[in-house]
Design a protein around this motif. Structure first.
Motif, PDB file in Angstrom:
ATOM      1  N   LEU A  36      29.605  51.046  45.172  1.00 54.33           N
ATOM      2  CA  LEU A  36      29.631  50.808  46.620  1.00 54.33           C
ATOM      3  C   LEU A  36      28.243  50.381  47.082  1.00 54.33           C
ATOM      4  O   LEU A  36      27.278  51.147  46.979  1.00 54.33           O
ATOM      5  CB  LEU A  36      30.081  52.084  47.355  1.00 54.33           C
ATOM      6  N   THR A  38      25.874  49.553  50.012  1.00 58.23           N
ATOM      7  CA  THR A  38      25.770  49.736  51.453  1.00 58.23           C
ATOM      8  C   THR A  38      24.379  49.332  51.939  1.00 58.23           C
ATOM      9  O   THR A  38      23.418  49.320  51.176  1.00 58.23           O
ATOM     10  CB  THR A  38      25.996  51.203  51.867  1.00 58.23           C
ATOM     11  N   ASP A 122      35.096  47.838  54.361  1.00 51.12           N
ATOM     12  CA  ASP A 122      35.428  48.723  55.479  1.00 51.12           C
ATOM     13  C   ASP A 122      36.540  48.136  56.343  1.00 51.12           C
ATOM     14  O   ASP A 122      37.101  48.830  57.187  1.00 51.12           O
ATOM     15  CB  ASP A 122      34.185  48.988  56.340  1.00 51.12           C
ATOM     16  N   PRO A 152      28.199  54.337  53.728  1.00 53.57           N
ATOM     17  CA  PRO A 152      29.244  55.053  52.973  1.00 53.57           C
ATOM     18  C   PRO A 152      30.318  55.636  53.897  1.00 53.57           C
ATOM     19  O   PRO A 152      31.487  55.712  53.523  1.00 53.57           O
ATOM     20  CB  PRO A 152      28.470  56.179  52.279  1.00 53.57           C
ATOM     21  N   ASP A 153      29.929  55.995  55.111  1.00 51.50           N
ATOM     22  CA  ASP A 153      30.885  56.597  56.045  1.00 51.50           C
ATOM     23  C   ASP A 153      31.968  55.634  56.491  1.00 51.50           C
ATOM     24  O   ASP A 153      32.947  56.030  57.113  1.00 51.50           O
ATOM     25  CB  ASP A 153      30.154  57.117  57.298  1.00 51.50           C
ATOM     26  N   ARG A 160      34.905  56.713  48.525  1.00 51.19           N
ATOM     27  CA  ARG A 160      33.440  56.857  48.482  1.00 51.19           C
ATOM     28  C   ARG A 160      33.013  57.756  47.320  1.00 51.19           C
ATOM     29  O   ARG A 160      32.083  57.463  46.586  1.00 51.19           O
ATOM     30  CB  ARG A 160      33.038  57.460  49.816  1.00 51.19           C
ATOM     31  N   LEU A 165      26.781  54.821  44.312  1.00 52.63           N
ATOM     32  CA  LEU A 165      26.194  54.210  45.513  1.00 52.63           C
ATOM     33  C   LEU A 165      24.994  53.336  45.180  1.00 52.63           C
ATOM     34  O   LEU A 165      24.152  53.710  44.366  1.00 52.63           O
ATOM     35  CB  LEU A 165      25.725  55.306  46.466  1.00 52.63           C
TER      36      LEU A 165
END
Ligand SMILES: [Zn+2]
Length: 383
Positions: A36, A38, A122, A152-153, A160, A165
């Protein structure tokens, strides 16, 4: 020069990705199948994911050489074992996701990995996220998912927690300035102003530096506080803010649509006289629907950016009033800032910042833009 050299101001991320590629090549430690990426808008999430994909598929040394066929194809988005997903509308459907999951499960046709690069992950709907989750939970041995999202949220916890990350930071102003000067040949002073104004958003900095009309629109937004002298001018300011954002969005959408529609018509077999074969109307209608949905998003984003520019003005104001030793985002607007600093108290500046953020939330919740911005202007005038 490797593919990682293009990532501006992201040294820790580059080190992390290089280590992961090296481990994957040596076959040590096992490959993580879901990543992920971000970072704030314009920090280069997609560019980082794409460089990583190139390095994973690269056939030469050092990994991500930037010269071999695999590197070229990945960066151009034409590699047979790479699928780039770029949701165009406000959301990405469950049907599209299920099809994607099926394709992702295929073995690589010639590359080392089957890679899916999912930009704006997202935007996946909740049902789509569930379909995605199943694929990430039980990944085929050669499939790698690279998801991109602002933070991440923005993804459900279940997805997640299964991803490794990669956290990009806001690139430092000096790095963005250097990029504009060295790669785009922008004059250093203009480059610095644009890098500062873009607040780490590289694409935005490039737009500002490369297009005088984009700079003019920013200047219009920053002139708003001085225009809020009475109710009439405040209402006018609201109107012009919304109109400017709409025009900007329209120009962008038209540019995107034109080439896309032409390419689609050609692919579907348009005749020399511009006639379309039977049975192609549905595909063209689908494209039109997607373009409409994208236009809505572009319009929303344009107005949101205008509001963020306005917020940066009041944040600068606060910094000035408190004598904070931080570089101003709008350092090129010191006269306007000085004028307002004499008229507005720090508490007033804070209240105005709150009002702008509340307006952004209302717009995200689909309130009529003109009504929301008018209400905001009245608050900015008296707040
Ligand atoms: Zn290569």
């Amino acid at each position: 020069m490797t593919v990682f050299d293009d990532l501006v101001g992201q040294r820790p991320v580059v080190a992390q990705l290089k280590a992961a590629v090296a481990a994957a090549r040596e076959g040590t430690g096992g490959m993580t199948h879901a990543w992920l990426f971000t970072g704030p808008p314009g920090s280069g999430r997609e560019a980082a994911a794409s460089a990583f994909a190139a390095a994973l598929q690269c056939t030469e040394e050092p990994a991500g050489c930037g010269y071999c066929a695999a590197c070229h194809q990945v960066l151009a988005g034409t590699h047979a074992d790479l699928e780039v997903v770029r949701p165009q509308g406000l959301s990405y459907s469950v049907r599209a996701t299920r099809e994607l999951v099926l394709r992702a499960a295929a073995r690589p046709s010639g590359g080392r990995w089957q890679i899916v690069l999912f930009e704006d992950a997202d935007r996946a709907t909740e049902a789509a996220a569930n379909a995605l989750l199943k694929a990430i939970e039980e990944p085929p041995p050669k499939t790698v998912w690279l998801l991109c999202a602002p933070s991440p949220d923005d993804l459900v916890m279940t997805i997640r927690s299964r991803c490794r990350l990669v956290t990009l930071r806001t690139p430092p102003v000096e790095d963005v300035t250097a990029l504009l000067v060295q790669r785009d040949g922008v004059e250093p002073e203009l480059a610095r102003v644009c890098a500062q104004a873009a607040q780490g958003d590289i694409a935005r900095a490039r737009q500002l530096a490369g297009d005088p009309s984009v700079r003019a629109r920013r200047a219009d937004v920053l002139a708003v506080p001085a225009r809020l002298t009475a109710v009439g001018p405040a209402a006018l300011a609201a109107e012009s803010l919304v109109k400017t954002a709409e025009e900007e969005a329209k120009a962008m959408s038209e540019q995107l649509n034109e080439s896309e529609t032409a390419a689609m018509r050609q692919a579907l077999g348009e005749s020399a006289k511009g006639r379309m074969p039977r049975g192609t109307a549905g595909a063209l209608k689908d494209l039109e629907d997607r373009q409409k949905s994208r236009a809505t998003r572009i319009k929303r984003d344009a107005l949101d950016r205008a509001l963020l520019d306005l917020a940066s003005f009041y944040r600068d104001l606060l910094a000035l009033q408190f004598g904070a030793r931080v570089p101003l985002v709008n350092g090129d607007r010191s006269r306007e800032l000085g004028d307002q600093a004499r008229r507005i108290t720090p508490e007033g500046a804070l209240r105005r910042l709150d009002s702008i953020m509340a307006c952004r939330e209302r717009l995200a919740a689909n309130v009529n833009p003109l009504l929301a911005v008018e209400a905001l202007m009245m608050e900015l005038r008296t707040g």
